[in-house]
Design a protein around this motif. Structure first.
Motif, PDB file in Angstrom:
ATOM      1  N   ASN A   1      -5.794   0.707   1.261  1.00 16.28           N
ATOM      2  CA  ASN A   1      -5.639   2.119   0.703  1.00 16.28           C
ATOM      3  C   ASN A   1      -6.345   3.470   1.328  1.00 16.28           C
ATOM      4  O   ASN A   1      -7.415   2.999   1.958  1.00 16.28           O
ATOM      5  CB  ASN A   1      -6.220   1.871  -0.920  1.00 16.28           C
ATOM      6  CG  ASN A   1      -6.081   3.353  -1.664  1.00 16.28           C
ATOM      7  OD1 ASN A   1      -5.091   3.682  -1.757  1.00 16.28           O
ATOM      8  ND2 ASN A   1      -7.216   3.615  -2.457  1.00 16.28           N
TER       9      ASN A   1
ATOM     10  N   SER B   1       0.714  -0.403 -11.313  1.00 18.78           N
ATOM     11  CA  SER B   1       0.323  -1.443 -10.353  1.00 18.78           C
ATOM     12  C   SER B   1       0.721  -2.937 -10.565  1.00 18.78           C
ATOM     13  O   SER B   1       1.157  -3.578  -9.936  1.00 18.78           O
ATOM     14  CB  SER B   1      -1.298  -1.298 -10.163  1.00 18.78           C
ATOM     15  OG  SER B   1      -1.783  -0.326  -9.737  1.00 18.78           O
TER      16      SER B   1
ATOM     17  N   GLY C   1      -5.751  -0.677  -8.659  1.00 21.12           N
ATOM     18  CA  GLY C   1      -4.698  -0.191  -8.053  1.00 21.12           C
ATOM     19  C   GLY C   1      -4.720   1.278  -8.249  1.00 21.12           C
ATOM     20  O   GLY C   1      -3.725   1.898  -8.483  1.00 21.12           O
TER      21      GLY C   1
ATOM     22  N   ARG D   1       0.633  -1.173  -0.026  1.00 21.87           N
ATOM     23  CA  ARG D   1      -0.016  -0.142  -0.053  1.00 21.87           C
ATOM     24  C   ARG D   1       0.978   1.284   0.173  1.00 21.87           C
ATOM     25  O   ARG D   1       2.092   1.019   0.333  1.00 21.87           O
ATOM     26  CB  ARG D   1      -0.926  -0.135   1.296  1.00 21.87           C
ATOM     27  CG  ARG D   1      -0.092   0.114   2.575  1.00 21.87           C
ATOM     28  CD  ARG D   1      -1.065  -0.348   3.585  1.00 21.87           C
ATOM     29  NE  ARG D   1      -0.287  -0.126   5.121  1.00 21.87           N
ATOM     30  CZ  ARG D   1       0.571  -0.940   5.688  1.00 21.87           C
ATOM     31  NH1 ARG D   1       0.539  -1.968   4.951  1.00 21.87           N
ATOM     32  NH2 ARG D   1       1.218  -0.660   6.746  1.00 21.87           N
TER      33      ARG D   1
ATOM     34  N   ASP E   1      -8.560  -0.789  -4.937  1.00 25.88           N
ATOM     35  CA  ASP E   1      -7.400  -1.104  -4.556  1.00 25.88           C
ATOM     36  C   ASP E   1      -7.416  -1.804  -3.129  1.00 25.88           C
ATOM     37  O   ASP E   1      -8.627  -2.221  -2.835  1.00 25.88           O
ATOM     38  CB  ASP E   1      -6.610   0.321  -3.970  1.00 25.88           C
ATOM     39  CG  ASP E   1      -4.963   0.375  -4.432  1.00 25.88           C
ATOM     40  OD1 ASP E   1      -4.462  -0.816  -3.830  1.00 25.88           O
ATOM     41  OD2 ASP E   1      -4.462   1.010  -4.563  1.00 25.88           O
TER      42      ASP E   1
ATOM     43  N   SER F   1      -4.723   3.694  -5.845  1.00 20.81           N
ATOM     44  CA  SER F   1      -4.401   4.399  -4.985  1.00 20.81           C
ATOM     45  C   SER F   1      -5.004   5.691  -4.716  1.00 20.81           C
ATOM     46  O   SER F   1      -6.245   5.596  -4.501  1.00 20.81           O
ATOM     47  CB  SER F   1      -2.851   4.844  -5.324  1.00 20.81           C
ATOM     48  OG  SER F   1      -2.137   5.262  -4.209  1.00 20.81           O
TER      49      SER F   1
END
Length: 371
Positions: free
Chosen positions: A104, A154, A60, A8, A100, A62
């Motif tokens: 996250n 990712s 992914g 993460r 995610d 974020s």
């Protein structure tokens, strides 16, 4: 990827957060914008009804400005093609899923969504945004429900460290990734883990995409087919290992701790990626290429000279800290973080005195194959 795997980014929006240190990832999104717009155009044209919902997932995602940038780019593209096709204008609504791992900072993402309110004014396509915690190495959506998958920076992360490494059956002594002294068996373990993960990813996404659905995947790779010529990505992590080794010598870190620390990571070559996609027979490759980006996210120059190595070293250290800090804290504890990345900034600065270093980045635009 297991929920507790620790992959993460640094949360929040403070000085050392991923949100404040993700310009490198932003540059990749801007570089691949034409391919994203082209993919969205093809998805738009494939919608059969005049009133349709386009389902888009960012895997992914974020947190921080780049998450919103992807959303805004898709909305802008849909709006453009809607205006362009006046004679067959469609009322297209866009449903976004931001995915995610549960660690996250989704709260930051949701607080940031109000920044999109004025996007495009009153003419903006209706859009809806939902968070979806979970691993993209697991099933995330119902079958044939998604039109477009996007993933940036990712897929070089693995679902786990290979068990033979995490159990110390094999030891990658003094390294945290593939280095000059990495044993061949460790390299093969990482390659095999990538193959397993990527094949699973392709299978899952193929099931979840509608017929004719598309994916745009961007992730760190490598230039060379020869593993021991792994290039600048490998060097970057070798310098992290070197910085940790200096703390071992100072008695700040136990050598056994360093030797048992392995990144769940693998940067493939374009040839490896294409081979696995073609072998799967699940996707047609519309476009695939490799481009490069300077280590220093603030350096936009094409020259081979680093103008200020100390400044660039500090910039690289901030960027890498935002990515690796949670993993390092989980393994070594929080006490070494400040010292480690001060050492790392200096080590990177010395490395950049030799030559400018660049990340090789792979981008692949894929279409679900007809069966």
């Amino acid at each position: 990827m297991k929920t507790g795997s620790g992959v993460r980014m640094a949360t929040g929006n403070g000085e050392n957060s991923y949100a404040a240190n993700s310009r490198l990832q932003e540059k990749a999104i801007l570089e691949t914008r034409p391919m994203l717009r082209k993919a969205i155009e093809e998805v738009y044209k494939s919608l059969s009804d005049r009133r349709s919902t386009m389902v888009v997932a960012d895997l992914g995602c974020s947190s921080g400005p780049n998450t919103l940038r992807v959303v805004s780019e898709v909305i802008g593209a849909v709006q453009f093609y809607t205006r362009k096709s006046e004679e067959q204008r469609r009322a297209v609504e866009v449903q976004f899923f931001l995915n995610d791992l549960p660690g996250n900072d989704f709260n930051l993402v949701f607080r940031s969504l109000e920044q999109l309110e004025d996007l495009g004014g009153k003419e903006t396509q209706p859009y809806y945004v939902a968070g979806l915690p979970g691993s993209y190495y697991t099933k995330l959506f119902p079958s044939r429900s998604v039109h477009f998958f996007h993933s940036s920076y990712s897929l070089m992360w693995r679902s786990k460290v290979p068990e033979e490494l995490s159990s110390c059956t094999h030891v990658n002594e003094g390294n945290i990734y593939i280095g000059k002294t990495t044993p061949p068996i460790v390299i093969k373990l990482l390659q095999d883990q990538f193959k397993t993960d990527f094949e699973l990813f392709l299978t899952l996404r193929s099931r979840e995409l509608v017929n004719g659905g598309r994916m745009l995947l961007t992730f760190l790779g490598r230039n060379s087919e020869e593993m021991m010529m792994h290039g600048d990505v490998s060097t970057l992590f070798e310098l992290v290992a070197k910085s940790l080794q200096s703390l071992v010598l100072k008695g700040r870190v136990e050598k056994e701790k360093l030797d048992s620390f392995n990144l769940p990571y693998y940067a493939p070559s374009v040839k490896e990626v294409k081979a696995l996609i073609n072998e799967s027979k699940l996707f047609d490759i519309e476009h695939v290429r490799l481009f490069q980006s300077n280590w220093d996210p603030q350096d936009d120059l094409d020259s081979d000279v680093v103008l200020d190595c100390a400044s660039s070293g500090a910039n690289v250290a901030k960027c890498i800290r935002a990515v690796l800090e949670p993993l390092i804290v989980d393994h070594f504890g929080v006490d070494i973080i400040e010292e480690l990345f001060m050492v790392y900034a200096s080590v990177v600065a010395k490395h950049l005195e030799k030559a400018k270093a660049k990340y090789p980045i792979i981008v692949a635009s894929l279409k679900k194959a007809r069966h």
